[in-house]
Design a protein around this motif. Structure first.
Motif, PDB file in Angstrom:
ATOM      1  N   TRP A  73       0.823  -1.205   0.000  1.00 39.77           N
ATOM      2  CA  TRP A  73       0.000   0.000   0.000  1.00 39.77           C
ATOM      3  C   TRP A  73       0.863   1.263   0.000  1.00 39.77           C
ATOM      4  O   TRP A  73       0.566   2.232  -0.722  1.00 39.77           O
ATOM      5  CB  TRP A  73      -0.928  -0.016   1.204  1.00 39.77           C
ATOM      6  CG  TRP A  73      -1.896   1.131   1.255  1.00 39.77           C
ATOM      7  CD1 TRP A  73      -1.891   2.193   2.106  1.00 39.77           C
ATOM      8  CD2 TRP A  73      -3.033   1.329   0.399  1.00 39.77           C
ATOM      9  NE1 TRP A  73      -2.941   3.035   1.851  1.00 39.77           N
ATOM     10  CE2 TRP A  73      -3.660   2.534   0.806  1.00 39.77           C
ATOM     11  CE3 TRP A  73      -3.568   0.613  -0.658  1.00 39.77           C
ATOM     12  CZ2 TRP A  73      -4.793   3.027   0.184  1.00 39.77           C
ATOM     13  CZ3 TRP A  73      -4.712   1.103  -1.283  1.00 39.77           C
ATOM     14  CH2 TRP A  73      -5.309   2.293  -0.865  1.00 39.77           C
ATOM     15  N   ILE A  98       2.143   1.779  -3.434  1.00 42.39           N
ATOM     16  CA  ILE A  98       1.106   2.334  -4.309  1.00 42.39           C
ATOM     17  C   ILE A  98       0.941   3.829  -4.068  1.00 42.39           C
ATOM     18  O   ILE A  98       0.809   4.624  -5.017  1.00 42.39           O
ATOM     19  CB  ILE A  98      -0.233   1.594  -4.090  1.00 42.39           C
ATOM     20  CG1 ILE A  98      -0.121   0.142  -4.560  1.00 42.39           C
ATOM     21  CG2 ILE A  98      -1.372   2.297  -4.826  1.00 42.39           C
ATOM     22  CD1 ILE A  98      -1.343  -0.697  -4.258  1.00 42.39           C
ATOM     23  N   ARG A 123      -8.361   2.512  -4.376  1.00 39.62           N
ATOM     24  CA  ARG A 123      -6.911   2.687  -4.492  1.00 39.62           C
ATOM     25  C   ARG A 123      -6.589   3.994  -5.213  1.00 39.62           C
ATOM     26  O   ARG A 123      -7.357   4.443  -6.069  1.00 39.62           O
ATOM     27  CB  ARG A 123      -6.285   1.504  -5.234  1.00 39.62           C
ATOM     28  CG  ARG A 123      -6.736   1.363  -6.670  1.00 39.62           C
ATOM     29  CD  ARG A 123      -6.397  -0.022  -7.197  1.00 39.62           C
ATOM     30  NE  ARG A 123      -6.686  -0.167  -8.617  1.00 39.62           N
ATOM     31  CZ  ARG A 123      -7.891  -0.383  -9.111  1.00 39.62           C
ATOM     32  NH1 ARG A 123      -8.937  -0.463  -8.305  1.00 39.62           N
ATOM     33  NH2 ARG A 123      -8.062  -0.512 -10.423  1.00 39.62           N
ATOM     34  N   ILE A 166      -5.076   5.452  -7.860  1.00 36.83           N
ATOM     35  CA  ILE A 166      -4.451   5.411  -9.181  1.00 36.83           C
ATOM     36  C   ILE A 166      -5.173   6.374 -10.100  1.00 36.83           C
ATOM     37  O   ILE A 166      -6.363   6.651  -9.934  1.00 36.83           O
ATOM     38  CB  ILE A 166      -4.456   3.987  -9.781  1.00 36.83           C
ATOM     39  CG1 ILE A 166      -5.891   3.466  -9.925  1.00 36.83           C
ATOM     40  CG2 ILE A 166      -3.607   3.049  -8.954  1.00 36.83           C
ATOM     41  CD1 ILE A 166      -5.967   2.108 -10.581  1.00 36.83           C
TER      42      ILE A 166
END
Length: 438
Positions: A191, A194, A409, A411
């Motif tokens: 995480w 990311i 998430r 992105i």
């Protein structure tokens, strides 16, 4: 036995059904207690099990007659004999619990050394493997008992003869919790990677989600160390304190993250509405209360008079919190549905609506599984496989965290928000159809 014996027997059975298998070296103080049945421990024994009981500073008083020491004592009652025991109490309400043919009587108070010492200390081997409840029975008319009780309940390793203070059904928990702690530490590392590689898409909620993963991982490693030291020494060596601290942080952060995601905080809007703030103000204090109840239950035991009350409080608070965190998700779904009918960006709003519907289903599924299915597994599984319910709970938690973190998430091209012109037209048609059906 007093006329309240049958009611006491029912209450005892209920306690035995909801109590979890726990064991360690414990010192307990009973003060002027008149209950006819007091549950001390519940433990899964192998063929090498032992129960060591030491009672001291014993005092028995009665306002109607001289106490009969043979009418007070400790016994073991297996879960398999609970129903027969209850039926026997119902058929013979005046029967002393110590005279039941379904119990394994350890000793009565006529074994105590004479006053002023009034003490007893002995170890009892277990010849028949099973899950037993260590219970104190008081059949004296209006008798009040005061005593200090020290218990050591354990199984011996058949090969090395080492004491194992964890029940036969949960002795695997230190390893289990350690494995899942590694899984969540790995999850946290991924995480963080990311977040680092998608800096432009990171919102405040993502940092809070990272703290949630850290709290969960630390909670599991503390649980592993807590159970390990209880297993080998009989006491947690302070790891229980860290466990309760990280458990408190984990639960509060989990409910906070679910509420904030459900309100669209950081994703749909940078602020919370008044009703959403009230949900947070309600859920967090309730979780504080629930964790206090959990600590009291964990640090005392079923022998205290208000143990059932604390269990009921904990269950009620947990249910209230679980219901409360659903409302922000429902509000977001309703708001998105209304916005989609008027906003020109139909496809984007429809994608968000789909996202929150999926999140709603995931949250409901997680709460249902951890509150109902896991409890059912604990109830129906054989005592030797009680660890399976813990494994199922951690697997469900890992799956829930993975799905929640994947859906939100950070992105740039999230699959829920990548919309082209063709999808925009299809979304508008879908919204018109939905409005027509309504």
């Amino acid at each position: 036995m007093r006329s309240s014996s049958f009611t006491a027997a029912i209450a005892a059975v209920l306690i035995l059904l909801i109590i979890q298998t726990t064991a360690e070296i414990k010192n307990m103080k009973i003060s002027s207690d008149s209950r006819p049945i007091i549950l001390f421990e519940k433990f899964g024994f192998t063929h090498t099990g032992h129960v060591t009981i030491s009672v001291s500073d014993v005092s028995v008083t009665s306002s109607v007659s001289t106490p009969d020491p043979s009418r007070l004592g400790f016994f073991l009652l297996s879960d398999e004999s609970l129903i027969q025991f209850l039926i026997e109490m119902q058929q013979s309400p005046n029967l002393c619990v110590l005279d039941s043919r379904y119990i394994n009587l350890l000793f009565t108070f006529n074994k105590l050394s004479p006053p002023p010492i009034s003490s007893f200390n002995n170890s009892f081997p277990i010849t028949t493997p099973d899950e037993y409840n260590l219970v104190f029975g008081n059949c004296g008319p209006e008798s009040e008992v005061t005593m200090n009780v020290h218990t050591e309940i354990y199984n011996l390793d058949s090969g090395k003869g080492i004491k194992d203070y964890l029940s036969a059904g949960v002795t695997q928990l230190p390893t289990l919790y350690f494995i899942f702690s590694l899984a969540f530490f790995t999850f946290l590392t991924i995480w963080i990677y990311i977040l680092f590689t998608n800096k432009n898409s990171v919102h405040r909620i993502h940092f809070l989600m990272a703290l949630l993963l850290l709290a969960k991982a630390l909670n599991l490693i503390s649980a592993a160390e807590d159970k390990h030291y209880v297993k080998v020494t009989g006491t947690p060596h302070g790891w229980d304190v860290l466990f309760y601290i990280f458990q408190f942080l984990r639960v509060v952060l989990l409910f906070t993250v679910i509420v904030l995601i459900g309100t669209g905080w950081s994703f749909l809007k940078p602020f919370l509405q008044e009703r959403e703030k009230k949900i947070l103000i309600t859920v967090v204090p309730l979780q504080v209360l629930a964790n206090i109840a959990s600590i009291v239950i964990g640090e005392t035991g079923p022998f205290i008079k208000d143990w059932i009350t604390w269990n009921q409080v904990f269950l009620l608070v947990d249910i209230i919190c679980c219901c409360a965190i659903i409302f922000p998700i429902v509000w977001s779904i309703r708001s998105l549905r209304e916005t989609s009918k008027t906003d020109g960006k139909a496809a984007r709003n429809l994608a968000k609506l789909t996202l929150f519907r999926q999140f709603y289903i995931v949250v409901i599924g997680y709460l249902y599984f951890t509150r109902i299915v896991v409890f059912a597994l604990k109830t129906i599984s054989a005592y030797k496989y009680r660890w399976v319910s813990n494994a199922a709970e951690e697997i469900a938690s890992l799956a829930f965290y993975a799905m929640m973190f994947y859906m939100f998430r950070p992105i740039e091209k999230n699959e829920y928000f990548v919309i082209d012109e063709e999808e925009e037209e299809l979304a508008e048609l879908a919204l018109r159809d939905e409005e027509f059906e309504l």
